[in-house]
Write a protein that holds these residues in place. Structure first.
Motif, PDB file in Angstrom:
ATOM      1  N   ALA A  18      -2.203   8.662  -5.185  1.00 30.34           N
ATOM      2  CA  ALA A  18      -1.664   7.307  -5.197  1.00 30.34           C
ATOM      3  C   ALA A  18      -2.676   6.350  -5.810  1.00 30.34           C
ATOM      4  CB  ALA A  18      -1.314   6.882  -3.769  1.00 30.34           C
ATOM      5  N   VAL A  24      -6.226  -1.202  14.315  1.00 27.05           N
ATOM      6  CA  VAL A  24      -6.642  -1.679  12.991  1.00 27.05           C
ATOM      7  C   VAL A  24      -8.160  -1.613  12.811  1.00 27.05           C
ATOM      8  CG1 VAL A  24      -6.486  -3.590  11.354  1.00 27.05           C
ATOM      9  CG2 VAL A  24      -4.625  -3.180  12.950  1.00 27.05           C
ATOM     10  N   ARG A  51      -1.528   3.811   1.133  1.00 20.37           N
ATOM     11  CA  ARG A  51      -2.984   3.661   1.185  1.00 20.37           C
ATOM     12  C   ARG A  51      -3.373   2.300   1.730  1.00 20.37           C
ATOM     13  NH1 ARG A  51      -5.931   6.848  -3.719  1.00 20.37           N
ATOM     14  NH2 ARG A  51      -6.857   8.177  -2.158  1.00 20.37           N
ATOM     15  N   LEU A  87       7.796   3.069   4.854  1.00 19.37           N
ATOM     16  CA  LEU A  87       6.579   3.235   4.084  1.00 19.37           C
ATOM     17  C   LEU A  87       6.800   4.108   2.858  1.00 19.37           C
ATOM     18  CD1 LEU A  87       3.413   3.786   6.201  1.00 19.37           C
ATOM     19  CD2 LEU A  87       3.854   2.194   4.368  1.00 19.37           C
ATOM     20  N   GLN A 117       0.133  12.712  -2.808  1.00 16.36           N
ATOM     21  CA  GLN A 117       0.200  12.457  -4.248  1.00 16.36           C
ATOM     22  C   GLN A 117      -0.990  11.558  -4.574  1.00 16.36           C
ATOM     23  OE1 GLN A 117       3.653   9.032  -3.637  1.00 16.36           O
ATOM     24  NE2 GLN A 117       3.285   9.780  -5.701  1.00 16.36           N
ATOM     25  N   ALA A 128     -10.783   7.185  -1.834  1.00 18.28           N
ATOM     26  CA  ALA A 128     -10.726   7.420  -0.388  1.00 18.28           C
ATOM     27  C   ALA A 128     -12.104   7.371   0.250  1.00 18.28           C
ATOM     28  CB  ALA A 128     -10.068   8.769  -0.102  1.00 18.28           C
ATOM     29  N   ARG A 157       6.047  -3.285   7.437  1.00 22.92           N
ATOM     30  CA  ARG A 157       5.778  -2.022   8.134  1.00 22.92           C
ATOM     31  C   ARG A 157       6.855  -0.986   7.901  1.00 22.92           C
ATOM     32  NH1 ARG A 157       1.199   0.188  11.094  1.00 22.92           N
ATOM     33  NH2 ARG A 157      -0.078  -1.006   9.702  1.00 22.92           N
ATOM     34  N   LEU A 161      -9.628   1.502  11.244  1.00 23.65           N
ATOM     35  CA  LEU A 161      -9.267   1.837   9.863  1.00 23.65           C
ATOM     36  C   LEU A 161     -10.415   1.654   8.885  1.00 23.65           C
ATOM     37  CD1 LEU A 161      -5.650   0.385   9.737  1.00 23.65           C
ATOM     38  CD2 LEU A 161      -6.366   2.759   9.959  1.00 23.65           C
ATOM     39  N   ARG A 162     -11.309   0.717   9.185  1.00 20.54           N
ATOM     40  CA  ARG A 162     -12.474   0.488   8.340  1.00 20.54           C
ATOM     41  C   ARG A 162     -13.315   1.766   8.205  1.00 20.54           C
ATOM     42  NH1 ARG A 162     -16.074   0.565   5.900  1.00 20.54           N
ATOM     43  NH2 ARG A 162     -17.717  -0.855   5.299  1.00 20.54           N
ATOM     44  N   ALA A 209      -3.075   2.123   5.370  1.00 20.27           N
ATOM     45  CA  ALA A 209      -4.090   2.864   6.111  1.00 20.27           C
ATOM     46  C   ALA A 209      -5.466   2.227   5.943  1.00 20.27           C
ATOM     47  CB  ALA A 209      -4.116   4.317   5.637  1.00 20.27           C
ATOM     48  N   TYR A 243      -8.531   7.789   3.512  1.00 15.73           N
ATOM     49  CA  TYR A 243      -7.310   8.585   3.489  1.00 15.73           C
ATOM     50  C   TYR A 243      -6.924   8.872   2.047  1.00 15.73           C
ATOM     51  CZ  TYR A 243      -2.257   9.495   4.149  1.00 15.73           C
ATOM     52  OH  TYR A 243      -0.996  10.029   4.133  1.00 15.73           O
ATOM     53  N   MET A 244      -6.914  10.140   1.706  1.00 18.95           N
ATOM     54  CA  MET A 244      -6.443  10.535   0.388  1.00 18.95           C
ATOM     55  C   MET A 244      -5.042  11.094   0.560  1.00 18.95           C
ATOM     56  SD  MET A 244      -8.236  13.205  -2.209  1.00 18.95           S
ATOM     57  CE  MET A 244      -7.366  13.975  -3.547  1.00 18.95           C
ATOM     58  N   THR A 245      -4.069  10.368   0.012  1.00 18.26           N
ATOM     59  CA  THR A 245      -2.677  10.756   0.215  1.00 18.26           C
ATOM     60  C   THR A 245      -2.341  12.000  -0.606  1.00 18.26           C
ATOM     61  OG1 THR A 245      -2.161   9.142  -1.476  1.00 18.26           O
ATOM     62  CG2 THR A 245      -1.795   8.474   0.784  1.00 18.26           C
ATOM     63  N   CYS A 251      -4.196   8.292  11.192  1.00 17.37           N
ATOM     64  CA  CYS A 251      -4.643   6.998  10.670  1.00 17.37           C
ATOM     65  C   CYS A 251      -3.714   5.853  11.080  1.00 17.37           C
ATOM     66  CB  CYS A 251      -4.853   7.044   9.165  1.00 17.37           C
ATOM     67  SG  CYS A 251      -3.402   7.479   8.246  1.00 17.37           S
ATOM     68  N   ARG A 282      -0.775  11.161   9.160  1.00 17.85           N
ATOM     69  CA  ARG A 282      -0.306   9.776   9.291  1.00 17.85           C
ATOM     70  C   ARG A 282      -0.456   9.262  10.712  1.00 17.85           C
ATOM     71  NH1 ARG A 282       5.064  10.222   5.541  1.00 17.85           N
ATOM     72  NH2 ARG A 282       4.073   9.624   3.582  1.00 17.85           N
ATOM     73  N   PRO A 310      -7.985  -1.467   6.190  1.00 18.95           N
ATOM     74  CA  PRO A 310      -8.055  -2.588   7.133  1.00 18.95           C
ATOM     75  C   PRO A 310      -7.228  -3.799   6.705  1.00 18.95           C
ATOM     76  CG  PRO A 310     -10.256  -1.839   6.488  1.00 18.95           C
ATOM     77  CD  PRO A 310      -9.292  -1.182   5.571  1.00 18.95           C
ATOM     78  N   LEU A 333      -0.512   5.263  10.686  1.00 18.06           N
ATOM     79  CA  LEU A 333       0.654   4.850   9.905  1.00 18.06           C
ATOM     80  C   LEU A 333       1.939   5.132  10.667  1.00 18.06           C
ATOM     81  CD1 LEU A 333      -0.267   6.074   6.332  1.00 18.06           C
ATOM     82  CD2 LEU A 333       0.103   3.734   7.074  1.00 18.06           C
ATOM     83  N   GLN A 361       4.740   4.637  -5.882  1.00 19.01           N
ATOM     84  CA  GLN A 361       3.572   5.385  -6.357  1.00 19.01           C
ATOM     85  C   GLN A 361       2.636   5.731  -5.200  1.00 19.01           C
ATOM     86  OE1 GLN A 361       2.327   2.538  -9.162  1.00 19.01           O
ATOM     87  NE2 GLN A 361       1.009   1.417  -7.809  1.00 19.01           N
ATOM     88  N   GLY A 362       2.979   5.329  -3.979  1.00 17.05           N
ATOM     89  CA  GLY A 362       2.221   5.752  -2.807  1.00 17.05           C
ATOM     90  C   GLY A 362       1.049   4.854  -2.456  1.00 17.05           C
ATOM     91  N   THR A 363       0.768   3.862  -3.296  1.00 20.42           N
ATOM     92  CA  THR A 363      -0.400   3.025  -3.011  1.00 20.42           C
ATOM     93  C   THR A 363      -0.176   2.141  -1.785  1.00 20.42           C
ATOM     94  OG1 THR A 363       0.442   1.648  -4.792  1.00 20.42           O
ATOM     95  CG2 THR A 363      -1.500   2.969  -5.258  1.00 20.42           C
TER      96      THR A 363
END
Ligand SMILES: Nc1ncnc2c1ncn2[C@@H]1O[C@H](COP(=O)(O)OP(=O)(O)O)[C@@H](O)[C@H]1O
Ligand SMILES: [Mg+2]
Lengths: 366, 238
Positions: free
Chosen positions: B87, B73, A203, A365, B85, B144, A362, B76-77, A206, B81-83, B53, B50, A208, B55, A198-200
């Motif tokens: 998600a 890392v 997220r 993904l 789909q 996001a 990792r 990232l705070r 990405a 990021y709005m993917t 950010c 990607r 912390p 990935l 589902q792609g979460t």
């Protein structure tokens, strides 16, 4: 009804399988693996259980029967002293010992022989070859020595379990843990896979969050669920099914918790190798069923063919099953070295999988 | 000099096996602007985001985000990021989804504000699986931006939503930019380009042109952005 439309569905289905080589392989490999394993377990050169012989007979019959037992293919025998025998049973180096009392030859002249058979008894099915071997050796020899038919009436004593135990008492102990292990594994692998599809997960990656935090969070969540389930299973097993238990309920619960944690992490780890829920479920026949067969729950590990015993010895479920039986049938507590080993192996396995799960997170993904 | 840019890509290449998804891309996103990443499907927009950010890691070149070399890392705070789909977790409510992403970024206090911005506060109790596509997209946006990131990466946020909602989205984006957020918005629809301050045109993993919509028109020699894009693609693609 249109044959054309039905065919379209059938064709589409088979087209999908043609591309999914893994499912196809599994469809044809898994049955062979499972049946082969079962065949080897049941027909392979099953190793003979170790049986001690304590011969205190003052007459000739005890020695004659002992000699015949030494040549039996069903059991492997060794001579032990009456003083050692119980300790050897307790430490697991003997499955049983047979004692011929001092008046053994005399008894036979009266037409009745009653050798003592002491069984360890914590696993079902181990006592059958012992009694069969003894019976075989006795009948012919006793009549030779005394010249008349003799009735064979062994006195059987159990160290653990015994005649008050039925099949459910033996299997229930191990199943209580296995049910939790199995269900938690399935739930985890599927929900972790959902996270991916589902792609979460992308997220989360990405954010912390660290990999270890994800794995640990999952572990805690599912462990809470598993523990509630464990309580339910335990209460049902003990209160409704009245499975006999000689150990501490808290220890059983602790062992179940360890198994649940191991199952969660096994699920996370294996979800790395599945692309769909469909593929995830395929791990059940490949990973769970062989472990189940080799865990000693149905076929005692000591009676497996030697080669399979080595496999059983490195599978964590073997230790889990053993641990549950130690607690429930033998009434072992934390001071028991056997239970310490069982718990340590299951815990080590859980830790290993936490590390493996985090390390593989990792990868892959999308 | 480079820290006046929110995003700085220097000759970045990324391959998947033998396939070059990005090929020597250099682009800069200024702090506080709305940067449009335009290109057809398969151009490499998602791959580029990607990389920004962290990935994915570039095989060649340098990716600097908010002054830090990626992947990193600690940055990232400050990224949202709005993917592509939406998600989300379908089995839990809108508010539970947004609260979750708030919590993992340590920003629990922003939930209400984020939900009000995307006008889902009244629907906060609805389970995501029961929402319409547009509402899901809005919920995804709320997730996001709930931690008030300095840099918001939006991968095709307006795909598949109706014109009314699209106008609304651009309204949200402008408000965020006005509050100081840097936005990178990818799209394959040219008519969205005029709403961005600057654009990067990308095709076959290469950056064709970069600049304001007016710059792009001038470079492509057309008053129509779509024609300008085709002209630029034709001259560089061959
Ligand atoms: N993980 C991957 N493995 C292999 N190829 C990929 C992967 N991700 C993207 N690609 C390829 O890279 C190209 C660019 O993809 P993407 O960045 O998703 O394009 P866009 O978002 O612009 O539509 C596509 O041809 C796609 O197939
Ligand atoms: Mg994309």
């Amino acid at each position: 009804m249109s044959g054309h439309r039905v065919r379209a569905i059938t064709r589409r289905l088979l087209q999908g399988f043609r591309r999914d080589r893994r499912t196809l392989a599994l469809l044809f490999v898994a049955p062979i693996v499972i049946l082969g394993l079962l065949g080897y377990l049941m027909r392979g050169s099953t190793s003979a259980p170790s049986v001690g012989i304590v011969n205190e007979d003052t007459g000739p019959l005890g020695a004659a029967v002992a000699d015949s037992l030494r040549h039996s293919t069903r059991i492997t025998t060794s001579d032990v002293s009456a003083a050692d025998a119980d300790a050897r049973l307790r430490d697991g180096s003997l499955v049983a010992y047979i004692r011929f009392p001092p008046d053994f030859t005399q008894q036979s002249q009266g037409g009745n022989v009653a050798p003592e058979v002491h069984l360890e008894g914590s696993q079902p099915g181990e006592d059958t070859p012992v009694i069969q071997a003894l019976q075989q050796s006795m009948i012919s020899l006793a009549s030779q020595v005394t010249g008349r038919t003799v009735r064979f009436a062994p006195r059987i004593e159990y160290l653990y379990g015994g005649s008050s135990y039925d099949t459910l008492d033996y299997f229930g102990a191990a199943f209580v843990g296995l049910i939790v292990f199995f269900l938690v594994f399935v739930i985890t692998i599927v929900s972790f896979l959902n996270e991916r599809s589902q792609g979460t997960l992308e997220r989360l990656m990405a954010s912390p969050l660290r990999r270890g935090e994800i794995v640990l969070g999952y572990m805690l969540g599912f462990t809470v669920l598993a523990l509630v389930q464990a309580v339910e299973v335990l209460v049902f097993a003990l209160a409704v099914l009245k499975i006999q238990n000689h150990g501490s309920v808290f220890l059983i619960f602790g062992m179940e918790a360890l198994m649940a944690i191991a199952a969660v992490n096994l699920g996370i780890f294996l979800s790395m190798f599945a692309r769909s829920e469909f593929q995830a479920v395929q791990f059940i026949p490949l990973v769970i069923v062989p472990q189940f067969l080799l865990s000693g729950i149905i076929f005692p590990v000591s009676s497996e063919p030697k080669a399979l015993q080595y496999v059983s010895d490195v599978l964590p479920l073997t230790y889990a099953v053993n641990g549950m039986r130690d607690i429930m049938v033998k009434g072992a507590d934390l001071g028991s070295p056997g239970l310490q080993l069982d718990a340590a192996v299951v815990a080590a396995f859980a830790i290993l999988l936490i590390a493996a799960g985090s390390a593989t997170l990792r990868r892959r993904l999308a | 000099m480079s820290d006046t840019y929110a995003v700085n890509l220097d000759d970045v290449s990324k391959s998947f096996g033998a396939f070059k998804a990005l090929n020597g891309v250099t682009l800069r996103v200024r702090q506080g602007e709305i940067y449009g990443l335009l290109g057809p499907n398969g151009a490499g927009k998602t791959t580029l985001i990607r990389l920004i950010c962290g990935l994915l890691e570039a095989q060649a070149g340098k990716v600097t985000v908010l002054g830090q070399k990626m992947p990193n890392v600690s940055v990232l705070r400050h990224i949202g990021y709005m993917t592509q789909q939406a998600a989300l977790y379908p089995a839990i409510s809108v508010e539970e989804n947004v609260s979750f992403f708030a919590a993992i970024n340590g920003a629990e206090e922003g939930v209400r504000e984020a939900l009000e911005l995307v006008q889902l506060w009244d629907r906060r109790g609805s389970v995501v699986a029961t929402l319409s596509g547009g509402m899901r997209q809005r919920c995804s946006l709320a997730c996001a931006l709930v931690h008030k990131p300095e840099l918001l990466l939006l991968d095709e946020p307006t795909v598949g939503i109706d014109p009314q909602l699209r106008v609304q989205f651009w309204d949200y984006f402008r408000r965020l930019a006005a509050a100081g957020t840097t936005l990178v918005v990818s799209s394959h629809v040219m008519d969205e380009a005029d709403r961005c301050q600057r654009l990067g045109l990308i095709q076959y993993g290469r950056l064709l042109a970069e600049g304001s919509p007016a710059d792009i028109r001038a470079q492509g020699g057309s008053r129509n952005l779509e024609d300008a894009f085709l002209a630029l693609a034709g001259s560089k693609g061959s």
